[in-house]
Design an enzyme around this catalytic site. Sequence first.
Site, mmCIF file in Angstrom:
data_model
loop_
_atom_site.group_PDB
_atom_site.id
_atom_site.type_symbol
_atom_site.label_atom_id
_atom_site.label_comp_id
_atom_site.label_asym_id
_atom_site.label_seq_id
_atom_site.Cartn_x
_atom_site.Cartn_y
_atom_site.Cartn_z
ATOM 1 N N CYS A 36 11.212 50.331 74.345
ATOM 2 C CA CYS A 36 12.075 51.007 73.387
ATOM 3 C C CYS A 36 13.503 51.058 73.919
ATOM 4 C CB CYS A 36 11.593 52.435 73.137
ATOM 5 S SG CYS A 36 9.958 52.544 72.387
ATOM 6 N N HIS B 131 8.745 39.220 80.891
ATOM 7 C CA HIS B 131 8.190 40.197 79.960
ATOM 8 C C HIS B 131 6.717 40.463 80.235
ATOM 9 C CE1 HIS B 131 11.692 38.452 77.812
ATOM 10 N NE2 HIS B 131 11.916 39.718 77.541
ATOM 11 N N ASP C 204 20.594 51.803 80.631
ATOM 12 C CA ASP C 204 20.412 50.766 79.606
ATOM 13 C C ASP C 204 21.641 49.874 79.645
ATOM 14 O OD1 ASP C 204 19.118 49.865 76.852
ATOM 15 O OD2 ASP C 204 21.261 50.138 76.473
#
Length: 776
Positions: free
Chosen positions: A533, A712, A506
């Site tokens: 998430c 996205h 991340d």
Amino acid sequence: MVKSSILGFPRMGVNRDLKKATEAYWAGNLSQKDLLAEGKRLRLAHWKLQKDAGVDIIPSNDFSFYDHVLDHIQLFGATPPRYTQHNLDPVDEFFAMGRGHQKPQMDQKPAVDVPSLEMVKWFDSNYHYVKPTLQDGQKFKLNSNPKPVAEFLEAKEAGIVTRPVLVGPVSFLTLGKADRGQSVDPIDLLEELLPVYEELLSKLKEAGAETVQIDEPVLVFDLPPRVKNAFKPAYEKLGSLDNKGPRLVFATYFGDIVHNIDVLQSLHSLYAVHIDAVRNPEQLETVIGALGPKQTLSVGVVDGRNIWKTDFKKAIEKIEVATHKLGKERVLVASSSSLLHTPHTLDSEKKLDPEVKDWFSFAVEKAKELAIIAKAVTDGPASVREELEANAKSIQARATSKLTNDPKVKDRQAKITDEMFNRKSPFPTRISQQHSNLNLPMFPTTTIGSFPQTKEIRIQRNKLTKGEISAEDYEKFIEKEIQDVIKIQEELGLDVYVHGEPERNDMVQYFGERLTGYVFTTHGWVQSYGSRCVRPPIIVGDISRPKPMTVKESKYAASISNKPMKGMLTGPITCLRWSFPRDDIHQSEQAQQLALALRDEVVDLESAGIFVIQVDEPALREGLPLRSGLERENYLSWAVKSFRLAVSGVKDSTQIHSHFCYSEFQDFFSAISALDADVLSIENSKSDAKLLKVFVDEAYPRHIGPGVYDIHSPRVPGEQEIKDRIQEMLQYLSPDQLWIDPDCGLKTRQWKETKASLTNMVNAAKFYRQQYAKAH
């Protein structure tokens, strides 16, 4: 009796169950029937969790398969024509608006190719909502099976009476926009929309809903008069349904409403008002004074945005300010906002240091906190003495812990000088040296940093975590991944390479794991958008960098590359905003500590031969205080200084890039310019290119890479589509300052679509390179 209430609950489930189900459905591995069944299972489980925790007022319609604002777009029949024309199943149409839909022609059925709607940050959180996109002459029509009614009845059948949650009409329209080629001001559609709300509220009342929470968070903004003046007629209409409608709880959060207190004074017909007394406790007395003689006040005292245990003593004091003036029957104890922004439950965390774990509270624990606070106020402290004593002990233990303070960090902060905030030379001098050093063509192409993280990468990382492979074996695997990414970029013909970030879990957690002052959860997932998430690290103490964090991988990648290699770092403000920050020292102090750690990393990258370094700050806009004024000015000052402190230790010939997601930057453009980054990349593919006009108006002198396609969505943009985007950009930007890149990192995409999209992007750049070469 003081009742407890929650404004919303996390959707994903204890093990990110919703993420797994939706992604399986998108991949064709789960039927729609099973997807809907999983949604129902999660809703029932979450309602029961809240009931078992002792919460009196439990929300419904807070669940969504993608985004709650997107739910309302479909609920009100506001789906743009480009989606409805394909006659998709309602579920697939819903997801098409959220993530795009691309399907070849099959069995006489025409091809479908639609991009997603624009997605932007939900106020100053890291959650993203889908923007209502409206037409001239827009008509609204209530869905034949309204989701809020269906889910209320679902809970009722399970023996749980809920309070349905709606996005209010003024916020729905204010947070929307006119579609491309349309000129409508969304607030002008209020009269058209209100009858749909009236119909929906009547149906909820018929179903048995006595109270409905109607969220109007835009009231915390500085509103234009036309929007501000819309509240009174809207709620006079919705509040006058008499016995045909439920009682309305008018909910605000993420800021104070004192500057709009006259709006509140015009809403006395409504049953209750909710305020965020965590973010802005000072508004409490003013709001109490503005209430009608019978109105109830919902006081948000349990933080819906952070993970720290609630200080019961302080929370009870706030509630008692309200009960002393209004009486216990007119006060609700509530979460400050929806708990959507917090992880599911602390019970899942088996590896946290017990000392630190005792300081935290996640959604399930916050539900229990609300019940305890309500009981303490209703029945007196003695009724929950044990809980109050344990809480006070925990609060005191954190305040005095040695884990929070590092004298060496404080000493380094005290020695910061003004020179450390500035590059050695102004941009014209720097860019000249960078041209000589990097030798890049016109319209240089690059990516924003990450490449697809495959299942195999995640498997190998998991094996390392479990000790099933050695660090040496994992390092060899990562080197092979970097080799593959370099080869692919060579084949694509990109101009500035990245190493692909295969080793990173991340963009914030990776750095936090290599810094002191952070702790990490194993299941502390929070929804960012759709099925995406994140697991925010938690800042518990002073921050420093024990050793280099990214140099080894970037240096290796550069050694096997024939083009400039770009080092990739996450900036201090984003590291701060995408973590759960400390609440015991100011965020500016935490940002400065992060900047010093990153400054060391930037200098080490340059020493290792990395002469393009990108320091991403996608959260800079997110951290902007919601209202103009001194608080916003102060934030921008320390945020900009933190970035400059991080990047200003390098030579003029080293090129500093920065990246911003979601390009609503007009109201703080001066701060973006003040960052003094050599190259700025911004999300832009779903925004009107005329937003770039601000760069012209402000005579922005440095280089810019507005994203040419949306990452996205799995949709592959055509080459001509990208050419058209570049042509639009050239209406506002000089060809000498334009970079060509995607909107954002490619971590969540698949390789097939990534290669196809980047091929089209590179070809489009080469086309314009040739065009301008001929012209000059």
